[in-house]
Design an enzyme around this catalytic site. Sequence first.
Site, short mmCIF file in Angstrom:
data_model
loop_
_atom_site.label_atom_id
_atom_site.label_comp_id
_atom_site.label_asym_id
_atom_site.label_seq_id
_atom_site.Cartn_x
_atom_site.Cartn_y
_atom_site.Cartn_z
N GLU A 298 10.63 -8.27 -3.65
CA GLU A 298 11.16 -7.03 -3.07
C GLU A 298 10.56 -6.91 -1.67
OE1 GLU A 298 13.31 -6.60 -6.36
OE2 GLU A 298 13.41 -5.39 -4.54
N LEU A 299 11.38 -7.19 -0.66
CA LEU A 299 10.81 -7.41 0.67
C LEU A 299 11.23 -6.32 1.66
CD1 LEU A 299 11.32 -11.28 0.65
CD2 LEU A 299 9.34 -9.94 -0.13
N CYS B 152 10.32 1.04 2.32
CA CYS B 152 11.21 -0.10 2.56
C CYS B 152 12.66 0.35 2.54
CB CYS B 152 10.99 -1.17 1.52
SG CYS B 152 11.26 -0.54 -0.14
N TRP C 124 0.81 -1.23 0.00
CA TRP C 124 0.00 0.00 0.00
C TRP C 124 0.85 1.27 0.00
CZ3 TRP C 124 1.83 2.60 4.08
CH2 TRP C 124 2.36 1.85 5.14
N SER D 263 6.17 -7.51 2.74
CA SER D 263 6.98 -7.92 3.89
C SER D 263 7.73 -9.22 3.61
CB SER D 263 6.06 -8.12 5.09
OG SER D 263 5.11 -9.12 4.78
N PRO E 27 -3.42 -5.32 -6.07
CA PRO E 27 -2.86 -4.32 -5.17
C PRO E 27 -3.34 -4.56 -3.73
CG PRO E 27 -4.71 -3.38 -6.33
CD PRO E 27 -4.55 -4.78 -6.85
N GLU F 186 12.41 -3.39 11.50
CA GLU F 186 12.00 -2.39 10.50
C GLU F 186 10.82 -1.64 11.10
OE1 GLU F 186 9.83 -3.84 7.01
OE2 GLU F 186 10.82 -2.31 5.82
#
Length: 481
Positions: free
Chosen positions: A253-254, A287, A154, A232, A179, A385
Site C-alpha cells: 500500500e504505497l 495517502c 507513522w 512510500s 512500526p 504527493e
Amino acid sequence: MAELYNDHKSMYIDGVWRASNHQDLLDVINPATGSAIAELSYGGVDEAMEAVEAAARAFGAWKLTTARTRADMLLEASRMLLKRAEEIGYVLAVESGKRLAEAVGEIKFAAEYFRWFAEEARRPEGAYIPNEVQNKRHWTRAQPAGVALCLTPWNFPVSIQARKLAPALAAGCTVVARPSQKAPLSVIEVFKCLEEAGFPHGVVNLIHGPAVSTTEAMMGHPAVRVVSFTGSTAVGQSLVKSSARQLQRLALELGGNAPFIVFDDADVEKAVEGAMVAKFRNNGQSCIAANRIYVHDSVYEEFVTRWAATVSRMKLADPVTNPQSDLGPVIDDKARQQLRVLADEAIAGGARPIHPKLQHPDDGFYLSPLLLENVPPDTTFARAELFGPMSPIFRFSDEDEVIKLANDTDMGLAAYVYTNHAGRGARMTEALEYGIVGWNNALPSVAFAPMGGWKQSGLGREGARIGMEEFQEVKYVSQEL
Ligand SMILES: NC(=O)C1=CN([C@@H]2O[C@H](COP(=O)(O)OP(=O)(O)OC[C@H]3O[C@@H](n4cnc5c(N)ncnc54)[C@H](O)[C@@H]3O)[C@@H](O)[C@H]2O)C=CC1
Ligand SMILES: O=C(O)[C@H](O)CS(=O)(=O)O
C-alpha cells in the site's frame, strides 16, 4: 508519558516484553512541541531474527487452531481496543500530532478491522469443482501462508497495523510487526491488547530497529512468506527487489496523488466540506488525501471564496492541549521544510495563495494550510504527493479535459469526484484510474471494502475478504476414488 515507557521494554518477542540487547534508545518526539516524550528501546537484526524464529516456531500450532479459536481472540482484541480507545488515542495524538478526536477514531477504526476479520475467519471458503471423470473428485481450500511481516508508516500507525495484523491472524499466519520509529508508542499499546486477548507466545511479535537492516534480514528468512508493507512507493519498490530471494508474496500500500474534482453540477458547499476533510484529515498526511484540486470554471470563484473563508476560521494549535483545534503540526521539521521549499518554488513560478496564513505556536512543526492557484503545471508542487496541509487548485472546462489531467500521474490510489449528475458520476468513476474513488464522499475508508492502489500506488488490497486472501495459499486437491 515517559513514565509509561521508562522500563524500555518496547519489544514483544515470543510472549515476553523486553528491551533491546543493544541498550540503544531513540527519542519519540511530540510534533506539537518538538520535545521528546519517551525513549524507545531500539533493537537490531538479532532481535528481528529472534522474532522471526519465534513466529516460525509458533506457526506449526497456530495454523492448526480452529477458525472459532482465532475469531474469539480477534474479537477480544477488538473489544480491548474499544475499551482503551481514549487512552491509546491520547498516546497516538501525542506521538503523531494527530487531532485527539481523529486519534481516538483511528483506534476505533482499528477495532473494526479486528472485528471484521474475526467474523471473516469463520466464513466458508474454497470450492468443490464439478468432476469430469467419474472416479475423480476435485476441490480447493485456503491455508495460511506462514510468517507475515507487517511493516507500517507513522501517519495512521494503529489502523494500518490492524488492517495487516487482523487478516494475517485470521488466516492462521503468525506475525512480526515493525512500526515506524516516528510513531511506535500507540502500536506498543495495540500489542498489549493482543497479549491480553490471549494470543499464544510467538504468534504476535513486535520489534523496533533500523528499518533497512532489520527488514532485509527478516526477508531473507525462508519462514517469512508474506510481506505486508504500507509506506512510500520508493520503499515498496526496494522491497520488491528484496522479496526475490525467498519469492515472498507482497501486499504493498504505497504513495498516493489524489485528484479532487468538482463539477459545475456539484453541491459546492458539500464539495468544500468534502475537500476540507480530504485535504486536512491528519493534517494533510494521508495517502488518500486530496493532493490536486480541479474545479469547473463555472463554480471556481464560489468554491475558492468558500474555501478561503473556511480555512481562515481554522484553529492551528496543539491537538492535545487544544482539542478544539482544526489542524495540528506535520510529523517533523524535515517534512515541514520540504513542503515549504515546494511551495516557495511554485510561488516563485507565479502561483498565488488564496487565503491568509494562520497563526500557530512557535514551537513544534506547524505549517499553515496553503491552497495555491495559478501553479505552473510542471512544478513539483503540481505533480508530487505533498503529504501535508497544502494543494494546488486548477480550473477545468470539460469532462474529457479533467479526466486526462486527473489520470496524468504514475500513482493510482484514491480519487474524488463531486457531481450530482448520475451519468457523469458513472462515467467518472469508470474513467478514473484509481483503486479507490469517492463520489460525493471524502471519507471512503471502511474495514469491509478493499482498499488499495493501481499503478505505482501498490499491489493487493486491504480490508474485505480479499484482505485475508493476501495471507493465504490456495491448495487444489484432486482425489481418485
Ligand atoms: N497506501 C497507503 O495506504 C498508505 C501509504 N502511505 C505512504 O507512506 C509515505 C509516508 O509514510 P512514511 O512512514 O514516511 O513512509 P516510508 O516509506 O518512509 O516508511 C514506511 C515504513 O517503512 C520503513 N522504512 C523506511 N525505509 C525503509 C527501507 N528502505 N526498507 C524497509 N523499511 C523501510 C519506515 O521506518 C516505516 O516504518 C507516503 O508516501 C504515503 O503516501 C502512508 C500511509 C498509507
Ligand atoms: O495512511 C492513510 O492515509 C490511511 O490509509 C488512510 S485511511 O485508509 O485510514 O483512511
